[in-house]
Motif scaffolding. Structure first.
Motif, PDB file in Angstrom:
ATOM      1  N   UNK A   1      24.675  59.771  91.313  1.00  0.00           N
ATOM      2  CA  UNK A   1      24.356  60.224  92.667  1.00  0.00           C
ATOM      3  C   UNK A   1      25.125  61.485  93.034  1.00  0.00           C
ATOM      4  N   UNK A   2      26.359  61.593  92.592  1.00  0.00           N
ATOM      5  CA  UNK A   2      27.142  62.805  92.858  1.00  0.00           C
ATOM      6  C   UNK A   2      26.478  64.023  92.211  1.00  0.00           C
ATOM      7  N   UNK A   3      25.942  63.832  91.013  1.00  0.00           N
ATOM      8  CA  UNK A   3      25.288  64.938  90.295  1.00  0.00           C
ATOM      9  C   UNK A   3      23.966  65.334  90.936  1.00  0.00           C
ATOM     10  N   UNK A   4      23.131  64.349  91.305  1.00  0.00           N
ATOM     11  CA  UNK A   4      21.773  64.686  91.768  1.00  0.00           C
ATOM     12  C   UNK A   4      21.688  64.959  93.267  1.00  0.00           C
ATOM     13  N   UNK A   5      22.556  64.344  94.062  1.00  0.00           N
ATOM     14  CA  UNK A   5      22.474  64.547  95.510  1.00  0.00           C
ATOM     15  C   UNK A   5      23.504  65.537  96.039  1.00  0.00           C
ATOM     16  N   UNK A   6      24.641  65.609  95.388  1.00  0.00           N
ATOM     17  CA  UNK A   6      25.701  66.556  95.764  1.00  0.00           C
ATOM     18  C   UNK A   6      26.088  66.443  97.238  1.00  0.00           C
ATOM     19  N   UNK A   7      26.166  65.214  97.709  1.00  0.00           N
ATOM     20  CA  UNK A   7      26.551  64.990  99.091  1.00  0.00           C
ATOM     21  C   UNK A   7      26.897  63.531  99.309  1.00  0.00           C
ATOM     22  N   UNK A   8      27.272  63.168 100.537  1.00  0.00           N
ATOM     23  CA  UNK A   8      27.827  61.845 100.825  1.00  0.00           C
ATOM     24  C   UNK A   8      26.816  60.697 100.803  1.00  0.00           C
ATOM     25  N   UNK A   9      27.261  59.617 100.159  1.00  0.00           N
ATOM     26  CA  UNK A   9      26.474  58.388 100.060  1.00  0.00           C
ATOM     27  C   UNK A   9      27.448  57.226 100.208  1.00  0.00           C
ATOM     28  N   UNK A  10      27.084  56.231 101.023  1.00  0.00           N
ATOM     29  CA  UNK A  10      27.887  55.010 101.031  1.00  0.00           C
ATOM     30  C   UNK A  10      26.962  53.816 100.838  1.00  0.00           C
ATOM     31  N   UNK A  11      27.565  52.693 100.483  1.00  0.00           N
ATOM     32  CA  UNK A  11      26.783  51.494 100.170  1.00  0.00           C
ATOM     33  C   UNK A  11      27.312  50.302 100.941  1.00  0.00           C
ATOM     34  N   UNK A  12      26.401  49.399 101.265  1.00  0.00           N
ATOM     35  CA  UNK A  12      26.739  48.102 101.836  1.00  0.00           C
ATOM     36  C   UNK A  12      26.339  47.080 100.783  1.00  0.00           C
ATOM     37  N   UNK A  13      27.324  46.486 100.154  1.00  0.00           N
ATOM     38  CA  UNK A  13      27.059  45.569  99.044  1.00  0.00           C
ATOM     39  C   UNK A  13      26.377  44.288  99.496  1.00  0.00           C
ATOM     40  N   UNK A  14      26.634  43.868 100.728  1.00  0.00           N
ATOM     41  CA  UNK A  14      26.021  42.628 101.217  1.00  0.00           C
ATOM     42  C   UNK A  14      24.519  42.798 101.410  1.00  0.00           C
ATOM     43  N   UNK A  15      24.121  43.893 102.037  1.00  0.00           N
ATOM     44  CA  UNK A  15      22.689  44.121 102.281  1.00  0.00           C
ATOM     45  C   UNK A  15      22.001  44.759 101.081  1.00  0.00           C
ATOM     46  N   UNK A  16      22.787  45.193 100.080  1.00  0.00           N
ATOM     47  CA  UNK A  16      22.278  45.877  98.894  1.00  0.00           C
ATOM     48  C   UNK A  16      21.469  47.116  99.287  1.00  0.00           C
ATOM     49  N   UNK A  17      22.104  47.928 100.149  1.00  0.00           N
ATOM     50  CA  UNK A  17      21.486  49.175 100.589  1.00  0.00           C
ATOM     51  C   UNK A  17      22.473  50.324 100.462  1.00  0.00           C
ATOM     52  N   UNK A  18      21.921  51.490 100.201  1.00  0.00           N
ATOM     53  CA  UNK A  18      22.686  52.725 100.154  1.00  0.00           C
ATOM     54  C   UNK A  18      22.284  53.561 101.361  1.00  0.00           C
ATOM     55  N   UNK A  19      23.219  54.351 101.852  1.00  0.00           N
ATOM     56  CA  UNK A  19      22.980  55.228 102.988  1.00  0.00           C
ATOM     57  C   UNK A  19      23.358  56.644 102.584  1.00  0.00           C
ATOM     58  N   UNK A  20      22.394  57.547 102.653  1.00  0.00           N
ATOM     59  CA  UNK A  20      22.593  58.940 102.274  1.00  0.00           C
ATOM     60  C   UNK A  20      22.621  59.760 103.558  1.00  0.00           C
ATOM     61  N   UNK A  21      23.694  60.525 103.756  1.00  0.00           N
ATOM     62  CA  UNK A  21      23.804  61.341 104.968  1.00  0.00           C
ATOM     63  C   UNK A  21      23.131  62.686 104.741  1.00  0.00           C
TER      64      UNK A  21
END
Length: 185
Positions: A84-104
């Motif tokens: 994700x760091x290579x392809x998006x080059x920006x901030x991403x966080x994850x919520x392991x409980x909901x199994x979702x990623x959030x891309x700003x």
């Protein structure tokens, strides 16, 4: 995870900001989206997560872990982070409980035709009427926290390209569908 805290050898005349300085600057920037600043600071200090409003300084794209893992070709947290760091080059966080990623992404993203009335399953663009629990910058260990930065912010206003995010989603959906078809055969 890539080591954002690795020592840097600057060239003469080049100003280098430490990871701690970048985290602090990112935190101050993110807190400008807090409905109640003092409460948000307290929540970050006590819980490591606070609620911020989307649509002012950033918008978030919520993506299922299935799409992200398919795109990365793995569920390994370090490999997913590096990808994700290579392809998006920006901030991403994850919520392991909901199994979702959030891309700003930039706040204007929700107004782009490709995101208006988005009907992609397992994906949602969180615009101006949305609130989102956001981890404190520096909270990046998936083993210690439920909600953590997969790709940390590099500084204030460091956001992903909405077009790169859309390409990643399409690629992940394509790869996931190919695996599902192969499993059915």
């Amino acid at each position: 995870m890539s080591d954002a805290r690795a020592p840097v050898e600057p060239s003469p005349g080049v100003l280098v900001h430490s990871a701690r300085d970048r985290e602090s600057a990112s935190a101050h920037w993110l807190l400008s989206a807090a409905p109640a600043l003092k409460e948000a600071r307290r929540e970050w200090a006590e819980n490591g997560i606070t609620v911020l409003r989307c649509g002012g300084i950033f918008t978030a794209i919520r993506i299922s872990a299935g799409i992200m893992h398919a795109a990365a070709g793995t569920e390994d947290p370090v490999a997913v982070s590096d990808y994700l760091a290579r392809v998006l080059r920006g901030p991403v966080f994850a919520d392991q409980t909901s199994r979702r990623f959030y891309v700003l992404v930039p706040a204007s993203t929700s107004k782009l035709p490709v995101w208006k009335g988005n009907t992609v399953p397992d994906v949602e663009c969180l615009g101006g009427s949305s609130f989102l629990g956001v981890p404190r910058p520096g909270r990046d260990d998936p083993c210690e926290t439920r909600c953590h930065w997969v790709v940390p912010m590099d500084g204030p206003g460091d956001l992903c390209s909405p077009h790169a995010v859309r390409q990643l989603i399409d690629y992940g959906r394509f790869k996931r569908a190919a695996v599902e078809r192969a499993d059915d055969e």
